[in-house]
Design a protein around this motif. Sequence first.
Motif, short mmCIF file in Angstrom:
data_model
loop_
_atom_site.label_atom_id
_atom_site.label_comp_id
_atom_site.label_asym_id
_atom_site.label_seq_id
_atom_site.Cartn_x
_atom_site.Cartn_y
_atom_site.Cartn_z
N PRO A 122 1.84 -3.65 -1.30
CA PRO A 122 2.89 -2.62 -1.35
C PRO A 122 4.18 -3.06 -0.66
CG PRO A 122 0.82 -1.74 -0.48
CD PRO A 122 0.68 -3.22 -0.53
N ASN A 125 5.80 -4.99 -3.21
CA ASN A 125 5.68 -4.42 -4.57
C ASN A 125 5.49 -5.57 -5.56
OD1 ASN A 125 5.59 -2.68 -6.76
ND2 ASN A 125 7.82 -2.53 -6.93
N MET A 133 3.03 -3.45 -9.03
CA MET A 133 1.98 -2.71 -8.34
C MET A 133 2.26 -1.22 -8.29
SD MET A 133 0.80 -2.32 -4.52
CE MET A 133 1.91 -0.94 -4.63
N GLU A 134 3.52 -0.84 -8.15
CA GLU A 134 3.88 0.57 -7.99
C GLU A 134 3.41 1.43 -9.16
OE1 GLU A 134 7.90 2.00 -8.73
OE2 GLU A 134 8.54 -0.08 -8.98
N CYS A 137 -0.06 2.33 -7.94
CA CYS A 137 -0.23 2.78 -6.56
C CYS A 137 -0.23 4.30 -6.50
CB CYS A 137 0.88 2.21 -5.68
SG CYS A 137 0.73 2.67 -3.94
N VAL A 140 -0.26 4.90 0.09
CA VAL A 140 -0.45 3.83 1.07
C VAL A 140 -0.69 4.48 2.43
CG1 VAL A 140 0.55 1.83 2.24
CG2 VAL A 140 1.04 2.22 -0.18
N ALA A 155 3.11 7.28 -3.49
CA ALA A 155 3.82 6.16 -4.09
C ALA A 155 5.32 6.44 -4.14
CB ALA A 155 3.28 5.87 -5.48
N VAL A 180 -4.99 1.11 0.78
CA VAL A 180 -4.09 1.39 -0.34
C VAL A 180 -4.89 2.12 -1.41
CG1 VAL A 180 -2.54 0.44 -2.09
CG2 VAL A 180 -2.72 -0.69 0.14
N PHE A 182 -5.23 3.46 -5.35
CA PHE A 182 -4.80 3.13 -6.70
C PHE A 182 -5.28 4.19 -7.68
CE2 PHE A 182 -5.02 -0.85 -4.38
CZ PHE A 182 -3.84 -1.46 -4.74
#
Length: 341
Positions: A122, A125, A133-134, A137, A140, A155, A180, A182
Motif C-alpha cells: 500500500p 501502491n 493494488m488500490e 485494497c 489498511v 482504501a 492489509v 483485500f
Amino acid sequence: MQANPPFSLKPFNTFALAHSCRELVHAVSTEQLIESCCSLYQASEPMLILGGGSNVIFCDDFNGTVVLVETKGIDITEDIGNYYLSVAAGENWHELVCFCLDHGFAGMENLALIPGTVGAAPIQNIGAYGVEMEQFCDWVEYVDLTTGEYNRLSAERCEFGYRDSIFKRQLLGKALITQVGFKLPKQWRPELEYGPLKAINVDGVTPRQVFDCICETRLSKLPDPKVLGNAGSFFKNPVIDSTKFDILSKSYPSIVGYPHGAGKTKVAAGWLIDSAGLKGFKVGGAAVHDKQALVLVNTGDATSEDVVILAGSIVEKIEQKFGITLEAEPRMIGAYGERSL
C-alpha cells in the motif's frame, strides 16, 4: 535483538549492497513487531522497518535498528459478490497472488512476481500491466507509532496515487502497517490492455492464462535478484502533459505512452532510457540491464556510490535528451533514514 553488532544487511536487500546496521530485529509476530517499533520510536532511536528489501537502496551503513517484518497469516471471508482477505504485513506478495489463484480468487494475477511484502504494497501502491493494488485494497490497518494505537483506513482514505499513498506523505515515518484487507469480486474482469496481454483473446481467457503470461514476460526481462542483484524497476514512468507527449511523438514516433487522466500521458521510462542508448551503461559494478533498461543491476561488486552515480547520470541524460525528469522508485536509505537520490 541479537548480540554482536554490526549486522550485515546484504541478505536483506535485493540489490545485494554490502552495508550493515547497528541492531537487527526479526519480528515474527504482530505483537513483537508493534512492541519493537513503538519502543524504538518513542526512544527516538533511528529505525528502519523493512519488508522484502526489494524497494530500498542502502546508501550507507544504517546507524540504528532495522526491524524485519516477518509476520504471517491470511484470513478469508466472503459474501454473495466478493471474497475478503485479511493478510499479515510480512506475507510475500507474489505468494499471496499465487494463493489467490489457487483458491479461485481472481483479479490480482497482473501483479504476479512483484517482489516484496504485503505490508509494503500500500505504501507504494504497487502496480503492473494496467492494474494497481488500490483496485483490490479494502482497508489498511496500522499502528500509530506516536500513540501505539491501532487505526484502520479505508482504501479511499489511503489517498492512493501513482506509486503513492498517504503512507509516503502525512503518515511517513509514523505508521506501522500490520494488516492489509483485500476485496476480490467474484465476477472477474480481465485487464488485457498492456504489453503482451494484448495478444490474448478475451473470449474464454482464464486468470491462470493471464498469470502465466505475466510470469513468462517478467522472467524473460527481469533478472533474478538471487543471481543478479536489483531492485526491480528503478524509475517511475513519468507522467507528462499530453501536449508535450504529442510534440515528442513527432520527433520520436516509436515513443511509448498511455493516457493517464485528463490531459496527461504516462511515458514508459524504460523506452526513454533504451532510446537514449543507455542499455548496458555502467558505473563501477552497477549497470543498466541489457534486456530491460528500466532495471539497474549489481554486476557483483557494486557499491552504493556506483548505484547513486549511475542513477544520477541516467536522470541527467534523459532530462537533456527529452526534457523529462525521471524519479527513482526505490527508497534511498542513508545512515539515519530516508534521503534523496
